[in-house]
Design an enzyme around this catalytic site. Structure first.
Site, short mmCIF file in Angstrom:
data_model
loop_
_atom_site.label_atom_id
_atom_site.label_comp_id
_atom_site.label_asym_id
_atom_site.label_seq_id
_atom_site.Cartn_x
_atom_site.Cartn_y
_atom_site.Cartn_z
N ASP A 71 0.86 -1.18 0.00
CA ASP A 71 0.00 0.00 0.00
C ASP A 71 0.90 1.23 0.00
O ASP A 71 2.13 1.12 0.05
CB ASP A 71 -0.97 -0.03 1.18
CG ASP A 71 -0.27 0.01 2.51
OD1 ASP A 71 0.96 0.22 2.54
OD2 ASP A 71 -0.93 -0.18 3.54
N ASP A 91 -7.67 -7.68 0.26
CA ASP A 91 -6.78 -7.93 1.40
C ASP A 91 -7.52 -7.50 2.65
O ASP A 91 -8.38 -6.62 2.59
CB ASP A 91 -5.50 -7.10 1.29
CG ASP A 91 -5.76 -5.65 1.70
OD1 ASP A 91 -6.40 -4.92 0.92
OD2 ASP A 91 -5.37 -5.26 2.82
#
Lengths: 378, 378
Positions: free
Chosen positions: B94, B273
């Site tokens: 991320d 996720d």
């Protein structure tokens, strides 16, 4: 039927010996180190890792802990500890005595036994030689221990003597209960009595003789590794193994560092257990052939070499020092898991190497050459 | 050269699709769930277990955490995250934005970027779109994310709009930095931009169109699963996937429960996720085909049946419910390790089954029949 214990080779230079122990859950090559699985788990380690990566041949369970949790109702319904935790190789249980004296939040001793308060919920319990036998039968370990009083260090002579005599009287009750009660499971369970007597040679001699006369299939030495100087521990071990039968396994309880392990083997010990490899692992301390590593140290921060180039477990190759250091810095569980596997695998490698050198006839030279390395601080 | 993403089958009944993504670290079969390895470790799980037992195809790393620990000097010298943690399959990172907003102990936003205080040691740091790109390049994930601002829920319309516009301006800077700077490692890294716009359909539409025009190799949907009702999440996801290109993978960030996973796949999502399977595992919650289990419950105390009879990982067969309950009661690490493996393996089984049903053409019937079971409380 195969004999429970056979010595394959007695060292010509000293009391070290290599043997094989045969239980209904498989064989154990001695000298052996037994990982401690206190509450039905060797902390942070999967059973599959214990057998495949660490190559543990026998593990230890703690009666005091197992009695409190999960308790004997669950244990018996599970069919014993092997089935409960799904561990197929041999298990040894201690008697609960040591923990009653070291962990219970209060206790009251009598000839009959010990009343104590659980360290978990403060509930009261009573344990006697007979009750310890019954609990250990329900746990179902292949080897189980007589209920003894373990003296602290230092310990006054008179205290040590009275305590030893109580341990001997309790032993008779253990043996008697054991003979008069059927086994719960189908496999054979063997009772080991325990030599006490603190650091006093005359008491240890008396105790070793009394214990030898019991004619048990194996014998243990308790009350050592409780804070006395290492040399005292070696001296007493040596005096006791002079007396204990040569053809029966000898278990030195609660020992110890890698060098303690090798010295004890040198004094004729066949079995040892200790929380040190796992407890120290959880604090970031690694035992290796090159010495002791504190993996939390800054010096490993950019060391991308394998965790231990001489290690035989998969964690030694799979992870780098820098990575494991990072896991400890970041307080990631995986760090403790890795170091626990490493240390236990190292301890099993250590006793395996000791055994090979006993068989090869050069154990003492080898031991004396590796001990200084093992003690290095890296 | 193989295309990065190919859809093998589009469902005839809806937007679900099965595809294959090809990176320099191997292929990923979609739809896929990505276990979260925040600080270079999927908590309590060995890398070997991730690949062999859980069968994870790609894992996620968190830029914010990795930037703070071990830091980019160690990361770069290690040769990137794959080598640092010894994970050979694909990784996604991320951008650090989400954690800067949710974890940092204080922060100050500007057009340029965000100044924030570390939640670990209180030190000050600054992160901008360019810096996020540089950090993620140093981490070396196969897929990395544009630096965005993730709005909370609820969020005023004007705030959501301003924030989305900032995210779009930041995206241009990310793309520009990315085009003008060489890669650190030999493998290809692909940048995914992120659709924002909170729960406002008009904003989401604008954002999805702008993001689509960037022409990235994959696209993500952020700002969902932040506390909004599930129906809102599904509605927005559906509106956005109506716009995002059909031939590129779509990643729904931070989702979710097993039923969220299946519904999202139904709305045309390929990648997800979430920390839920691991975090809840550490609290004793198991996801299974029959529903949700709190393994700490008294009801499992004497249930010696396998942990999950329909589970495919070795922990499901190796350990019983009663044993795992005991481990949680006794606060043994191994309990968390077991449930983490179970839950992750279950999530991977779930997306694998979804994929098979997409390929077989009956995904929607199947999804609707299993979701009520998944939601059961056992």
């Amino acid at each position: 039927m195969k004999k429970f214990f056979e010595v394959e080779k007695f060292s010509a230079q000293g009391k070290a010996r290599a043997g094989i122990m045969t239980t209904d859950h498989g064989s154990i090559h001695t000298p052996i180190f037994m990982p401690v699985g206190t509450v039905a788990s060797v902390k942070t380690v999967h059973q599959r890792e214990l057998s495949e990566d660490i190559k543990a041949q026998i593990i230890l369970g703690n009666t005091y802990h197992l009695y409190l949790r999960p308790g004997m109702e669950v244990m018996q319904q599970a069919g014993g500890l092997h089935k409960f935790m799904n561990w197929k190789a041999p298990i040894l249980t201690d008697s609960g005595g040591f923990q009653v004296f070291s962990l219970a939040s209060s206790r009251k001793m009598s000839e009959e036994g010990v009343k104590f308060k659980s360290h978990i919920d403060g509930s009261y319990h009573f344990i006697s030689p007979e009750i310890s036998m019954e609990i250990q039968r329900k746990i179902g370990a292949d080897i189980f221990m007589a209920f003894d009083e373990c003296t602290p260090y230092p310990c006054e002579y008179n205290h040590a003597k009275r305590s030893m005599e109580l341990t001997h009287r309790w032993l008779k009750r253990c043996v008697s209960w054991n003979e008069n009660n059927p086994e719960y499971y189908e496999h054979t369970q063997r009772l080991f009595p325990i030599v006490q007597g603190s650091v006093y040679s005359d008491l240890r001699k008396i105790s070793a003789e009394i214990i030898s006369e019991v004619g048990a299939q194996g014998n243990a030495i308790g009350g050592l590794s409780v804070g006395e100087p290492e040399e005292e521990m070696y001296r007493i071990t040596d005096e006791v193994t002079d007396i204990l039968p040569k053809n029966k396994p000898r278990y030195l309880m609660g020992v110890g560092t890698p060098w303690n392990i090798l010295e004890s083997i040198g004094h004729g010990i066949d079995m040892m257990d200790c929380v040190m490899p796992t407890r120290n692992a959880r604090n970031g301390m690694l035992f290796t052939w090159n010495g002791v590593v504190n993996i939390k140290n800054e010096k490993w921060k950019k060391d991308f070499s394998p965790l231990d180039e001489f290690g035989t477990s998969y964690v030694d190759r799979e992870y780098s020092k820098a990575y494991v250091r990072h896991l400890f810095s970041a307080r990631e569980y995986l760090g403790k898991q890795i170091t626990s596997i490493h240390n236990l695998a190292f301890y099993l490698d250590l006793v395996k190497a000791a055994r090979e050198h006993i068989l090869a006839g050069d154990f003492y030279e080898w031991k004396n050459s590796v001990i200084p390395q093992l003690k290095n601080r890296l």
